[in-house]
Enzyme design. Structure first.
Site, short mmCIF file in Angstrom:
data_model
loop_
_atom_site.label_atom_id
_atom_site.label_comp_id
_atom_site.label_asym_id
_atom_site.label_seq_id
_atom_site.Cartn_x
_atom_site.Cartn_y
_atom_site.Cartn_z
N LYS A 1 16.41 17.35 4.35
CA LYS A 1 15.07 16.86 4.70
C LYS A 1 15.04 16.19 6.06
CE LYS A 1 12.42 12.87 3.35
NZ LYS A 1 12.09 11.91 2.30
N ASN B 1 -10.55 -20.07 6.53
CA ASN B 1 -9.96 -19.33 7.66
C ASN B 1 -9.01 -18.24 7.17
OD1 ASN B 1 -7.76 -20.73 6.76
ND2 ASN B 1 -7.36 -21.80 8.68
N ARG C 1 12.17 13.90 8.30
CA ARG C 1 10.82 13.31 8.28
C ARG C 1 10.27 13.25 9.70
NH1 ARG C 1 7.33 10.51 5.14
NH2 ARG C 1 8.70 10.35 3.33
C1 R5P Z 1 12.53 8.63 1.92
O1 R5P Z 1 13.56 8.77 2.53
C2 R5P Z 1 12.48 8.18 0.52
O2 R5P Z 1 13.67 8.43 -0.14
C3 R5P Z 1 11.33 8.80 -0.22
O3 R5P Z 1 11.55 10.19 -0.28
C4 R5P Z 1 10.06 8.53 0.50
O4 R5P Z 1 9.94 7.17 0.74
C5 R5P Z 1 8.88 9.01 -0.30
O5 R5P Z 1 7.71 8.84 0.44
P1 R5P Z 1 6.58 9.96 0.30
O6 R5P Z 1 6.29 10.10 -1.17
O7 R5P Z 1 5.39 9.38 1.05
O8 R5P Z 1 7.11 11.19 0.92
#
Ligand code: R5P
Length: 312
Positions: free
Chosen positions: A193, A38, A195
């Site tokens: 930065k 399973n 995201r």
């Molecule tokens: C994000 O805040 C981390 O410090 C790294 O910059 C991040 O985890 C890197 O991920 P990736 O290479 O996918 O941009």
């Protein structure tokens, strides 16, 4: 090392577990793992744990869910076997990136997984470079949180640093980058930065002078490389002379290592062996964190200070 210490490794990174065991002079005790029809796992520890100081070495690397469940089962088995103390050695705690509620109705995996580990029987955690330091506080048991700045700095001391600057891709990691720069006697700069998603980041500007400089990019991890590729664009626009890329956790998802190494201005890529690396590349140097983890285990076992060894 005395016989009261017992070390088991999960299947995520047996090479690192072996290296730590060899540095400590302790054999890696076997684990018998069964997968039932399973798809459920069962582990059986093949060494006596009664009243012993038990260490379970398992980074949360892909397949993360599989490796996490295995670690939980190892902890449960050790507790059930009357271990004196169950220590989880997690060189890469992947769920640390899920550490805040930055969108409605999302899970916060960093805290949930910390709770799961404690529920499974973990009494103590030894880990390396958490994505953000406050993740430490998600654990209701003691955590020894190491970093790899000492290893990375020792590597870069062998280079000509007369024109170098350390650059953090974001302000969140700027404090660690500054500590690293201090070790090398270098200036520091940081990217602004933002995201947007797992595959999209924007670095609007770099705060600090990188023009004509040999840049050492320092980050906690490289996953898809989205961050470092965006940073490379800004560094090129600002006329950086060369770029070395360094991180603790070299995850290199989505072929990121090959893509990064293909950039002519990237002179080298440096990471640690906190995560297993299948690929080898002439531009890649992998530094071992096994001696640091072994030293920390020895100090934890003997009740000695760990922070005095690994403070910034
Ligand atoms: C994000 O805040 C981390 O410090 C790294 O910059 C991040 O985890 C890197 O991920 P990736 O290479 O996918 O941009």
């Amino acid at each position: 090392m005395d016989a009261d210490i017992v070390i088991f490794g999960g299947r995520a990174h047996p090479e690192l577990a072996d290296e730590i065991c060899s540095d400590l002079g302790v054999p890696r005790s076997p684990v018998h793992t069964t997968r039932f029809a399973n798809d459920c796992l069962q582990v059986q520890l093949q060494a006596n744990c009664r009243e012993r100081d038990v260490y379970l070495i398992q980074p949360l690397v892909p397949p993360v869910q599989e490796n996490l469940v295995e670690l939980l089962l190892l902890a449960d088995a050790a507790r059930g076997a009357s271990a004196g103390r169950v220590n989880a050695v997690i060189p890469h705690y992947a769920y640390a990136r899920s550490d805040k509620k930055d969108a409605p109705r999302i899970s916060i995996g960093g805290r949930l997984v910390a709770d799961l580990l404690v529920t499974a029987g973990v009494d103590r955690v030894l880990t390396l470079n958490l994505h953000s330091p406050q993740v430490h506080g998600f654990f209701s048991v003691p955590v020894d949180h190491l970093h790899a700045l000492r290893e990375l700095a020792a590597h870069f001391r062998q280079r000509d640093l007369s024109n170098a600057v350390v650059v953090s891709p974001d302000l969140g990691y700027a404090k660690s980058a500054a500590a690293f720069a201090r070790r090398l006697g270098l200036p520091v700069a940081a990217g602004a930065k933002e995201r947007m998603s797992d595959t999209e980041v924007r670095i609007a500007a770099i705060i600090g002078d990188v023009t004509g400089r040999d840049v050492i990019v320092l980050d906690d991890e490289i996953s898809r490389g989205t961050t470092v590729f965006e940073l490379l664009d800004r560094l090129r626009e600002q006329g950086a002379r060369s770029v070395a890329v360094a991180c603790t956790h070299g995850l290199f998802a989505d072929n990121a290592l090959d893509k990064l190494a293909a950039a002519d201005d990237v002179t080298e890529i440096v990471c640690t062996n906190s995560a297993p690396l299948e690929a080898e590349h002439p531009k890649l140097t992998v530094l071992s964190v096994a001696p640091a983890l072994a030293e920390a285990i020895s100090r934890i076992h003997n009740g000695e200070s760990v922070s005095s060894l690994f403070d910034h």
